[in-house]
Design a protein around this motif. Structure first.
Motif, PDB file in Angstrom:
ATOM      1  N   ASP A 201      -6.852   6.572   4.925  1.00  0.00           N
ATOM      2  CA  ASP A 201      -5.532   5.927   5.040  1.00  0.00           C
ATOM      3  C   ASP A 201      -5.101   5.818   6.496  1.00  0.00           C
ATOM      4  O   ASP A 201      -4.533   4.791   6.912  1.00  0.00           O
TER       5      ASP A 201
ATOM      6  N   LYS B  34       0.845  -1.193   0.000  1.00  0.00           N
ATOM      7  CA  LYS B  34       0.000   0.000   0.000  1.00  0.00           C
ATOM      8  C   LYS B  34       0.881   1.244   0.000  1.00  0.00           C
ATOM      9  O   LYS B  34       1.907   1.284   0.688  1.00  0.00           O
TER      10      LYS B  34
ATOM     11  N   MET C  83       0.549   5.686   0.213  1.00  0.00           N
ATOM     12  CA  MET C  83      -0.372   6.749   0.631  1.00  0.00           C
ATOM     13  C   MET C  83       0.346   8.092   0.572  1.00  0.00           C
ATOM     14  O   MET C  83       1.514   8.183   0.951  1.00  0.00           O
TER      15      MET C  83
END
Length: 395
Positions: A377, A295, A297
């Motif tokens: 997030d 992931k 962000m």
């Protein structure tokens, strides 16, 4: 008294003259007579002075008492007025008893005098002082009165053994592209004295409070959560079984309608395989599992005057929400990695609204040293990742 003295003087003079005439040794009688006369004179004067002083003292005492005594309607003696005035101006609490203060001169329906009765009942451990405001037609103002708990009955708290009730307050919920299914379970605990309690597992590390546990499950996994509680009266335990449930809306498809298999299986219970990489130059956070990025962000690090510290740290605490008076800002989903530096959401104002001007700064240095994330997030970071993950911050 003067006649008495004159008689003795005459006797003494007669004896003196006789002794001179006879020139006999009886002259000594004169001197003895003078001594006999002087002694009663001294005693008489002393007694007279003492009697006069006692009479004066008695007169003044009776006069003073007569002015201070008030006779009531029935002819009896009432309390002196000076003592009545002082007792009306004071409220005394002494030796465990309460004496209520006389009411003001405002009208009252309790009696023609407009004063409250004195209460000298001792205060027990179950008695409380209750201040009530009265607005009846004939009584305005406030007064303090004593009342016992439970409508005049003594309230006794009896010891009780612990009891536990477990129930799911959230779940099943899904994270990390449906690879994690998690539940939040609350324990309702009772007992006297209040029991000490513990869960067999809590993947949130007490982030939701001491009586809520979060359990993360991977594909086809199940877990039996156990809660134990104990006090001086005994101990008990309760269990609840949590199982993996497929997310019916969680299947991913490509443009051809074909289902895509997950690229990597992630075990979110093992913090040793994770790494959080913070690139301050790119203002980007990357989460790696076994050296594979799972992931990325956007973020906002510290401003030049309040930079984010660079180095390698470890996440160690989670806080759901916090308000910082110094900056007049609050934020959600805090995860601490070093001292006063944490990951958290975009700031919120005192009214609970996200600060739009701070949201617009996302992707640029804008914080006081923390690492800001978008709300979704920050929530994922807070709920999904375990504590104990390494954090690498660099340019």
């Amino acid at each position: 008294m003067n006649k008495f003295i004159k008689i003795f003087k005459r006797i003494a003079n007669a004896v003196n003259r006789r002794s001179r005439q006879c020139k006999a040794p009886y002259g000594k009688v004169y001197f003895r007579a003078r001594s006999v006369v002087a002694l009663p004179v001294t005693l008489s004067v002393t007694l007279a002075v003492l009697l006069s002083l006692m009479c004066l003292f008695a007169l003044f005492f009776l006069a003073g008492c007569g002015q201070g005594i008030v006779t009531d309607e029935n002819g009896g003696q009432a309390q002196p007025q000076s003592e009545q005035a002082s007792s009306a101006d004071e409220q005394i609490i002494k030796d465990g008893s309460t004496v209520s203060k006389n009411a003001e001169s405002s009208p009252d329906t309790n009696g023609p005098s407009g004063t409250e009765s004195l209460s000298t009942e001792p205060l027990s451990s179950d008695t409380v002082l209750i201040k009530t405001d009265e607005s009846d037609a004939g009584n305005t103002g406030s007064k303090t009165e004593t009342a016992n708990v439970s409508e005049g009955k003594e309230l006794k708290i009896l010891p009780a053994p612990p009891a536990i009730n477990l129930h799911i307050i959230l779940g099943p919920e899904y994270a990390q592209e449906n690879q994690v299914c998690f539940y939040r379970v609350m324990a309702d605990v009772s007992g006297e004295p209040f029991p000490a309690m513990s869960f067999s597992k809590d993947d949130s590390n007490d982030a939701w409070g001491p009586n809520i546990a979060q359990i993360n499950l991977i594909k086809d996994e199940s877990y039996t959560l156990r809660c134990e509680a104990s006090n001086s009266q005994g101990a008990t335990a309760a269990e609840i079984k949590l199982v993996w449930v497929d997310n019916p809306a969680g299947q991913q498809e490509n443009s051809n309608g074909e289902q895509l298999a997950p690229e990597i299986f992630v075990d979110y219970t093992d913090s040793a395989n994770f790494l959080v990489d913070v690139n301050l130059t790119m203002q980007q956070v990357s989460v790696l599992y076994k050296e594979t990025i799972i992931k990325t962000m956007p973020c906002s690090g510290g401003k030049p005057e309040t930079p984010t510290p660079q180095g390698v740290y470890t996440t160690n605490q989670k806080i759901y929400y916090a308000w910082i008076p110094k900056f007049a800002q609050g934020a959600f989903y805090w995860t601490r990695f070093y001292g006063p530096y944490l990951f958290h959401s975009v700031p919120y104002d005192a009214s609970g609204n996200m600060m739009a001007e701070e949201l617009n700064k996302m992707g640029t240095p804008a914080s006081h040293g923390c690492v800001r994330l978008l709300l979704e997030d920050a929530k994922w970071f807070y709920e999904t990742l375990p504590l104990g993950i390494k954090v690498s911050i660099h340019n």
